[in-house]
Scaffold this motif. Sequence first.
Motif, PDB file in Angstrom:
ATOM      1  N   CYS A   1       0.863  -1.186   0.000  1.00  0.00           N
ATOM      2  CA  CYS A   1       0.000   0.000   0.000  1.00  0.00           C
ATOM      3  C   CYS A   1       0.900   1.237   0.000  1.00  0.00           C
ATOM      4  CB  CYS A   1      -0.916  -0.004   1.221  1.00  0.00           C
ATOM      5  SG  CYS A   1      -2.037   1.398   1.297  1.00  0.00           S
ATOM      6  N   ASN A   2       1.160   1.770  -1.182  1.00  0.00           N
ATOM      7  CA  ASN A   2       2.099   2.882  -1.306  1.00  0.00           C
ATOM      8  C   ASN A   2       1.452   4.244  -1.107  1.00  0.00           C
ATOM      9  OD1 ASN A   2       4.333   1.172  -1.934  1.00  0.00           O
ATOM     10  ND2 ASN A   2       3.459   0.897  -3.978  1.00  0.00           N
ATOM     11  N   THR A   3       0.141   4.283  -1.173  1.00  0.00           N
ATOM     12  CA  THR A   3      -0.565   5.539  -0.958  1.00  0.00           C
ATOM     13  C   THR A   3      -1.972   5.228  -0.487  1.00  0.00           C
ATOM     14  OG1 THR A   3      -1.307   7.613  -1.978  1.00  0.00           O
ATOM     15  CG2 THR A   3      -1.377   5.640  -3.355  1.00  0.00           C
ATOM     16  N   LEU A   4      -2.520   6.085   0.367  1.00  0.00           N
ATOM     17  CA  LEU A   4      -3.879   5.881   0.843  1.00  0.00           C
ATOM     18  C   LEU A   4      -4.863   6.485  -0.161  1.00  0.00           C
ATOM     19  CD1 LEU A   4      -3.510   6.700   4.649  1.00  0.00           C
ATOM     20  CD2 LEU A   4      -3.630   4.456   3.554  1.00  0.00           C
ATOM     21  N   PRO A   5      -6.017   5.855  -0.372  1.00  0.00           N
ATOM     22  CA  PRO A   5      -6.975   6.366  -1.352  1.00  0.00           C
ATOM     23  C   PRO A   5      -7.607   7.684  -0.909  1.00  0.00           C
ATOM     24  CG  PRO A   5      -7.943   4.581  -0.090  1.00  0.00           C
ATOM     25  CD  PRO A   5      -6.495   4.629   0.289  1.00  0.00           C
ATOM     26  N   LEU A   6      -7.850   8.540  -1.858  1.00  0.00           N
ATOM     27  CA  LEU A   6      -8.588   9.769  -1.593  1.00  0.00           C
ATOM     28  C   LEU A   6     -10.065   9.443  -1.463  1.00  0.00           C
ATOM     29  CD1 LEU A   6      -6.804  12.090  -4.196  1.00  0.00           C
ATOM     30  CD2 LEU A   6      -6.450  12.040  -1.708  1.00  0.00           C
ATOM     31  N   PRO A   7     -10.870  10.337  -0.908  1.00  0.00           N
ATOM     32  CA  PRO A   7     -12.307  10.074  -0.785  1.00  0.00           C
ATOM     33  C   PRO A   7     -12.916   9.679  -2.133  1.00  0.00           C
ATOM     34  CG  PRO A   7     -11.727  12.019   0.465  1.00  0.00           C
ATOM     35  CD  PRO A   7     -10.490  11.633  -0.291  1.00  0.00           C
ATOM     36  N   GLY A   8     -13.634   8.578  -2.148  1.00  0.00           N
ATOM     37  CA  GLY A   8     -14.281   8.097  -3.365  1.00  0.00           C
ATOM     38  C   GLY A   8     -13.423   7.190  -4.216  1.00  0.00           C
ATOM     39  N   GLN A   9     -12.160   7.031  -3.858  1.00  0.00           N
ATOM     40  CA  GLN A   9     -11.248   6.200  -4.645  1.00  0.00           C
ATOM     41  C   GLN A   9     -11.128   4.794  -4.051  1.00  0.00           C
ATOM     42  OE1 GLN A   9      -7.463   8.222  -4.796  1.00  0.00           O
ATOM     43  NE2 GLN A   9      -8.004   9.316  -6.674  1.00  0.00           N
ATOM     44  N   GLU A  10     -10.644   3.887  -4.873  1.00  0.00           N
ATOM     45  CA  GLU A  10     -10.322   2.529  -4.439  1.00  0.00           C
ATOM     46  C   GLU A  10      -8.952   2.177  -4.982  1.00  0.00           C
ATOM     47  OE1 GLU A  10     -12.094  -2.042  -4.649  1.00  0.00           O
ATOM     48  OE2 GLU A  10     -12.814  -0.514  -6.057  1.00  0.00           O
ATOM     49  N   ILE A  11      -8.115   1.554  -4.136  1.00  0.00           N
ATOM     50  CA  ILE A  11      -6.811   1.085  -4.596  1.00  0.00           C
ATOM     51  C   ILE A  11      -6.680  -0.405  -4.292  1.00  0.00           C
ATOM     52  CG2 ILE A  11      -5.683   3.323  -4.267  1.00  0.00           C
ATOM     53  CD1 ILE A  11      -4.421   2.201  -1.728  1.00  0.00           C
ATOM     54  N   PHE A  12      -5.858  -1.084  -5.054  1.00  0.00           N
ATOM     55  CA  PHE A  12      -5.608  -2.504  -4.825  1.00  0.00           C
ATOM     56  C   PHE A  12      -4.179  -2.686  -4.341  1.00  0.00           C
ATOM     57  CE2 PHE A  12      -9.266  -2.462  -7.549  1.00  0.00           C
ATOM     58  CZ  PHE A  12     -10.026  -3.532  -7.095  1.00  0.00           C
TER      59      PHE A  12
END
Length: 316
Positions: free
Chosen positions: A22-33
């Motif tokens: 997890c290299n960055t935390l998601p912004l509001p409304g975003q999703e990361i894998f």
Amino acid sequence: MLKTFDALVIGDANVDLVIVGCNTLPLPGQEIFVQDMSLHVGGGAALFSLTLAKLGKTVAFKGIVGQDYYGQYVLNQFHLAGIDTSYTKRSDQNTTGISIAINPERDRSFISYAGTNAELQVDQVADLEPIPARHVHLTGYRGSSNHEAFMRIVRQLKVSGITVSLDVGWDDTGEWYPGVFELMDGIDVFFMNETEALHYTGCAAIEESIGQLKERQKNVVVKRGAEGATAIIGSKVSHCAGYVVEVVDTTGAGDAFNAGFMYGYLSGMSVGECLVYGNACGALSVQNYGGSTGAVDLTALMQFIESHRVDEESAK
């Protein structure tokens, strides 16, 4: 007839959700894998218990978990390791604590919920009379807020002829209560890491901090990461260098070290041998994700020690 355990461990138990990549935390409304997520037992006291039990010591755990799935998961893992949970309470006031570890392979960040751990008070050990163990390991010291409670329990244990170890842990209040030195007087093995030692002694360098602890004649073991560990027992200082291994996740490495050291201590080994066992357990821990994944039995631990050369500066 009361069963007597090698060690009664009192403290925190929760679950750790380890997130890898997890290299960055998601912004509001975003999703990361991310690369991976895995669930493990967490909490310093719980990890200490699992490692010590897998090495072959009989262990009982006194703590609090919830009535939820995570609480049952922790208990199941304890049972698999042979840990007695008859002194572990299941609470319906809170759910089991959770700690989310982000990027454990680099600079770890945590999002934590104390849950049922917030209900545990060290005074509750007084309910166990007589104490069902020849040794008690304590966690959860919070400086001035519970110092007197720890002092009472330590005095009670010493009167009963029971040896005591304690991992002081990080002081998230920033108080670094000086009364800790009074508490050390009643502790047979007092664990702290290098940063904690510097804060409590007020020193800028670890050598100076160790010198001050030696002058105070405290029984302290300072965990120094890749540099190994230093034991100050009375006026004698012993150091054992660490093992060179690939580090994957340092979560729980200090607790694994504590268990390895205490395995040696409870087995009547020398301080130098205790340091070797502690360093080996810590080295095995950091090579795996999750605080208890690297815990092994005594045979595997001995194989690791015998197959890895370590520079023991004064482990004797």
